[in-house]
Motif scaffolding. Structure first.
Motif, short mmCIF file in Angstrom:
data_model
loop_
_atom_site.label_atom_id
_atom_site.label_comp_id
_atom_site.label_asym_id
_atom_site.label_seq_id
_atom_site.Cartn_x
_atom_site.Cartn_y
_atom_site.Cartn_z
N ASN A 118 37.36 57.30 19.26
CA ASN A 118 37.90 56.57 20.45
C ASN A 118 36.98 55.36 20.83
N PRO A 119 37.77 54.62 21.41
CA PRO A 119 37.39 53.13 21.75
C PRO A 119 36.22 53.28 22.81
N LYS A 120 35.04 52.36 22.97
CA LYS A 120 34.25 52.32 24.08
C LYS A 120 34.46 50.73 24.45
N PRO A 121 34.27 50.82 26.02
CA PRO A 121 34.57 49.72 26.49
C PRO A 121 33.30 48.79 26.39
N GLN A 122 33.64 47.42 26.15
CA GLN A 122 32.15 46.65 26.41
C GLN A 122 32.57 45.77 27.67
N GLU A 123 31.46 45.17 28.11
CA GLU A 123 31.39 44.49 29.34
C GLU A 123 32.52 43.78 29.73
N GLU B 161 46.70 56.22 21.48
CA GLU B 161 46.49 57.22 22.59
C GLU B 161 45.58 56.23 23.56
N LEU B 162 44.56 55.46 23.02
CA LEU B 162 43.60 54.91 23.72
C LEU B 162 43.36 53.66 23.35
N MET B 163 43.07 52.46 24.11
CA MET B 163 42.75 51.10 23.50
C MET B 163 41.81 50.48 24.61
N ALA B 164 40.92 49.95 24.35
CA ALA B 164 39.66 48.98 24.99
C ALA B 164 40.25 47.60 24.97
N VAL B 165 40.39 47.11 26.22
CA VAL B 165 40.93 45.84 26.49
C VAL B 165 40.26 45.20 27.57
N PRO B 166 40.30 43.75 27.41
CA PRO B 166 39.64 42.90 28.71
C PRO B 166 40.24 43.10 29.92
N ASP B 167 39.51 43.38 31.06
CA ASP B 167 40.04 43.87 32.34
C ASP B 167 41.20 42.83 32.86
N TYR B 168 40.76 41.57 32.49
CA TYR B 168 41.74 40.25 32.99
C TYR B 168 43.07 40.09 32.40
N ALA B 169 43.27 40.95 31.08
CA ALA B 169 44.51 41.00 30.59
C ALA B 169 45.43 42.20 30.92
N CYS B 170 44.95 42.92 32.18
CA CYS B 170 45.63 43.86 32.52
C CYS B 170 46.42 43.50 33.89
N VAL B 171 47.76 43.98 34.14
CA VAL B 171 48.50 43.68 35.28
C VAL B 171 48.88 45.19 35.85
N PRO B 172 48.69 45.17 37.21
CA PRO B 172 49.01 46.45 37.96
C PRO B 172 50.74 46.81 37.68
N ILE B 173 50.99 48.07 37.63
CA ILE B 173 52.20 48.55 37.66
C ILE B 173 52.37 49.66 38.93
N PRO B 174 53.35 49.12 39.66
CA PRO B 174 53.56 49.79 40.96
C PRO B 174 53.80 51.28 40.71
N GLU B 175 53.50 52.05 41.61
CA GLU B 175 53.68 53.53 41.64
C GLU B 175 54.99 54.02 41.30
N ASP B 176 55.92 53.07 41.83
CA ASP B 176 57.44 53.52 41.61
C ASP B 176 58.11 53.28 40.28
N VAL C 177 41.19 55.12 32.14
CA VAL C 177 40.41 56.13 32.09
C VAL C 177 39.04 55.96 31.81
N ASP C 178 38.52 54.70 31.85
CA ASP C 178 37.21 54.24 31.84
C ASP C 178 37.16 52.82 32.43
N ALA C 179 36.64 52.72 33.58
CA ALA C 179 36.46 51.42 34.17
C ALA C 179 35.13 51.08 34.57
N SER C 180 34.10 51.96 33.71
CA SER C 180 32.55 51.70 33.95
C SER C 180 32.07 50.49 33.80
N ARG C 181 32.65 49.52 32.85
CA ARG C 181 32.21 48.26 32.55
C ARG C 181 33.09 47.15 33.50
N SER C 182 33.97 47.61 34.11
CA SER C 182 34.81 46.52 34.83
C SER C 182 34.60 46.65 36.48
N ARG C 183 34.65 45.51 37.10
CA ARG C 183 34.55 45.25 38.50
C ARG C 183 36.20 45.33 38.94
#
Ligand SMILES: [Zn+2]
Ligand SMILES: [Zn+2]
Length: 329
Positions: free
Chosen positions: A19-24, A111-126, A63-69
């Motif tokens: 399983n990937p572990k998130p870095q800062e 199944e899982l990926m650790a990725v830079p938080d600024y490379a993520c974009v929000p997907i609306p609920e619908d 599923v793991d935002a412990s290292r992201s603001r």
């Protein structure tokens, strides 16, 4: 966790990985949809075994935002596949693709990926995760970025050469934006998909003289713009022949060594020729708007497979008769 592994020579299988572990500054995302991309087929058909896979169009849940603001557990995100450094001038402008330090999103068929938080974009609920994968990846990104750079207006004729997934995405986006789309390919199934996605006309390049067909369909004017999405020299040559005076040719298809006569192909007819790669992360909200305004992005999906059936998914995709194919881990 499980992920797809490429063994070379068209063989893939699901294997167990740590399983990937998130870095800062990273989040861990549980991937719910991961689109196959034509750019993976070179590695799929190649000889070389890969560490995992070249998937790069995923969407899922943090599923793991412990290292992201920026994100919290449970947030729905898509992942922009070109990771800039996050701090240079281009990254600050939301253009990771121009960053000199850019890296590419590895191994998204997992199944899982650790990725830079600024490379993520929000997907609306619908929106579904599959739609999110198309929006955050190049399935919609390349056609949208290309559309922003074309000078055409509603009612103009736009020809799309090559109706693989990127060509079909262009057909869909251009038709939605009001162009009269002429789709050209040699595979009947792809031409049928192009019509389903809004092409007004289709031309089977193996059955007829495509230049004469486009001339007939445009009362001699030829196309106002052509999008070259075949990635083949003959597709590029055809694009230059079916573009009308003062028209524009956009290149999406890569890996093409071409010959060009600057005088007759460009100068004497005022032709504009440009390349267009991926999309800029700052364009993502505009793509979400397009879906809000009615762009049926999921129509680009031909098939969905569970991760375990990755081999069948690639086999179907590699036959070249589909639009986008989605893995659902
Ligand atoms: Zn891609
Ligand atoms: Zn940068």
């Amino acid at each position: 966790m499980r992920a797809v592994k490429f063994f070379g020579r068209e063989r893939v299988a699901v294997r167990e990985y740590p399983n990937p572990k998130p870095q800062e500054g990273q989040v861990v995302v549980r991937i719910r949809a991961s689109a196959l991309c034509g750019s993976e087929l070179h590695a799929y058909r190649g000889e070389q075994e890969l560490e995992s896979n070249p998937g790069h169009e995923p969407a899922g849940v943090v599923v793991d935002a412990s290292r992201s603001r920026r994100w919290r557990d449970g947030d729905r995100v898509g992942i922009h596949a070109v990771w800039g450094c996050g701090t240079c001038e281009w990254c600050q402008r939301g253009v990771f693709t121009f960053c000199d330090e850019k890296r590419f999103c590895p191994g998204a068929h997992a199944e899982l990926m650790a990725v830079p938080d600024y490379a993520c974009v929000p997907i609306p609920e619908d929106l579904s995760f599959a739609a999110g994968a198309l929006l955050a990846g190049d399935g919609l990104g390349v056609p949208y970025h290309t559309s922003r750079r074309l000078p055409t207006r509603g009612g103009d004729t736009v020809a799309v050469v090559g109706c693989g997934p990127i060509g079909l995405g262009n057909v869909m986006v251009q038709a939605f934006l009001g162009a009269r789309v002429i789709a050209l390919d040699r595979v009947p199934d792809r031409l049928r998909l192009a019509r389903d996605l809004g092409a007004a006309e289709t031309v089977d390049v193996s059955a007829a003289d495509p230049v004469e067909c486009v001339r007939d369909l445009t009362r001699g004017r030829l196309a106002d713009a052509v999008i070259e999405a075949s990635g083949r020299p003959e597709g590029f040559a055809l694009a230059l022949k079916i573009v009308g005076k003062a028209g524009t040719v956009a290149c999406n298809g890569e890996n093409t060594q071409v010959s060009l006569h600057v005088g007759t192909d460009l100068i004497r007819r005022d032709i504009t020729l440009f390349g267009s790669w991926f999309y800029h992360i700052r364009e993502y909200p505009e793509m979400v708007d397009l879906v809000r305004r009615g762009l049926a992005v999921e129509k680009l999906i031909s098939a969905r497979y569970p991760l375990e059936e990755a081999q069948a998914a690639y086999a179907a995709f590699a036959r070249g008769e589909t639009a986008k194919v989605i893995l659902e881990p």
